[in-house]
Design an enzyme around this catalytic site. Structure first.
Site, mmCIF file in Angstrom:
data_model
loop_
_atom_site.group_PDB
_atom_site.id
_atom_site.type_symbol
_atom_site.label_atom_id
_atom_site.label_comp_id
_atom_site.label_asym_id
_atom_site.label_seq_id
_atom_site.Cartn_x
_atom_site.Cartn_y
_atom_site.Cartn_z
ATOM 1 N N CYS A 137 0.831 -1.208 0.000
ATOM 2 C CA CYS A 137 0.000 0.000 0.000
ATOM 3 C C CYS A 137 0.868 1.263 0.000
ATOM 4 C CB CYS A 137 -0.918 -0.013 1.223
ATOM 5 S SG CYS A 137 -1.954 1.458 1.342
ATOM 6 N N CYS A 140 -0.409 4.157 2.145
ATOM 7 C CA CYS A 140 -0.169 3.986 3.588
ATOM 8 C C CYS A 140 1.298 4.224 3.939
ATOM 9 C CB CYS A 140 -0.499 2.560 4.047
ATOM 10 S SG CYS A 140 -1.945 1.828 3.308
ATOM 11 N N ASP A 141 2.201 3.686 3.120
ATOM 12 C CA ASP A 141 3.591 3.577 3.567
ATOM 13 C C ASP A 141 4.597 4.413 2.784
ATOM 14 O OD1 ASP A 141 2.731 1.720 5.436
ATOM 15 O OD2 ASP A 141 2.979 0.037 4.064
#
Ligand code: NAP
Length: 332
Positions: A137, A140-141
């Site tokens: 992701c 997200c990261d």
């Protein structure tokens, strides 16, 4: 065998942000929902580390911590939890039937929030370094990979989108794809190609993720998909963007799916093709797939279920008396 204790006004299957938000709203509407949370309770956020884009937490928090907060909030208002996986359902029956091993639960309404699972390549090194340099992701990261060189695996829109997004942080992003034709839409492919930080390696598969022994990714081994030759490519992180699979197996043949295999809902509502069955979160959303959008759709599902239950009124006592028959028909 089912008993009256096994009957609920509402059962929620799945316990990511969608299911738990549905549980909070349904519990506050005094529906005393039963959440069958699964053995991997909490969904995809349980595998992430820091979450910085969930509104309301300006300093960020850990994914598992966020999900524990969701769960505690639902429990506080009377949601009950069963930590197990559903084995079988009959959502066409009245009441609806959900079987967990040898126990049968029935419900007037059901919310399905079983989420989706990011596909992975299937390498041992990939599994070991997941969350520590390997991610599924970018939204997200990505932020944690500032000034690094990154690898993105995949040839679809997700890979193009993630690679383009990652150029905000990375010094270079290399898309590794196993052939030279792409599933990605022309516009997204062209956008990635036009980005001077993006490079492509075609006819290649990542066959090992390399680390420095302390859990930091240092590169990957790629194997030519035509002649089998291998080489090393240095990188500080690997993003696997080869698609997601909605967790729909239990419901196939009962609930309709869209052309991508996600549960079909009567947008903008969360109604499925079956009366009294609602779907929310990633199991019905292949577009946004964010915790906050899943939570929003969980809220909508609880409101839809609450209104539907209010419209059908109290449960028919004949249905209550029917539970044992239902249990036997499912069991047998
Ligand atoms: P996808 O279209 O199914 O593409 C998956 C890609 O990963 C394919 O190129 C596939 O290669 C590759 N792949 C699959 N398994 C692999 C493996 N084991 N090893 C290496 N490569 C593998 O999935 P997606 O990109 O996630 O897109 C899913 C849907 O969401 C699509 O409809 C897409 O349009 C949509 N989407 C839209 C947007 C947007 O519009 N902003 C963004 C993201 C996704 P092959 O081609 O060789 O099979």
């Amino acid at each position: 065998m089912t008993t009256l204790e096994n009957h609920h006004r509402l059962i929620i299957v799945g316990s990511g942000p969608a299911g738990l938000t549905a549980a909070i709203y349904a519990a506050r509407a005094e529906l005393a929902p039963l959440v069958i949370e699964g053995l991997a309770a909490g969904g995809q956020l349980m595998q992430t580390t820091e979450i910085e884009n969930y509104p309301g937490f300006p300093n960020g928090l850990q994914g598992p911590e966020l999900m524990i907060n969701f769960r505690d909030q639902a429990e506080r208002f009377g949601a009950k939890f069963l930590t197990d996986d559903v084995s079988e359902v009959d959502l066409t029956a009245t009441p609806k039937v959900i079987r967990v091993h040898n126990t049968t639960y029935t419900a007037d309404a059901v919310i399905v929030s079983t989420g989706a699972t990011a596909r992975t390549i299937g390498l041992e090194s990939e599994a070991q370094l997941m969350g520590h340099g390997v991610s599924t992701c970018a939204t997200c990261d990505g932020y944690f990979f500032r000034d690094k060189e990154l690898i993105v695996v995949g040839g679809g829109d997700s890979a193009m989108e993630e690679a383009t997004f990652l150029t905000k942080f990375a010094t270079k992003v290399t898309i590794v794809h196993r052939r030279d034709t792409y599933r990605a839409s022309k516009i997204m492919l062209e956008r990635a190609r036009a980005n001077e930080k993006v490079e492509f390696i075609e006819w290649a598969a990542v066959t090992e993720v390399l680390d420095d022994g302390t859990g930091a990714v240092t590169g990957v081994t790629i194997t030519d998909t035509r002649d089998g030759s291998t080489r090393r490519v240095d990188a500080g992180g690997l993003f696997v963007a080869i698609g997601h699979d909605p967790n729909t197996k239990l419901f196939l043949g009962q609930l309709d799916t869209d052309e991508n295999g996600y549960l079909a809902t009567d947008s903008p509502s969360t109604r499925t093709n079956l009366d009294g069955v609602f779907a929310c979160g990633d199991v019905q959303d292949h577009t946004y797939r964010q915790a906050i959008t899943a939570a929003g759709s969980g809220c909508a599902a609880a409101l839809d279920a609450e209104r539907w239950l209010a419209a059908i009124g109290d449960v028919d006592p004949a249905i209550e008396a029917n539970h044992d028959d239902v249990a036997q028909s499912v069991a047998g």
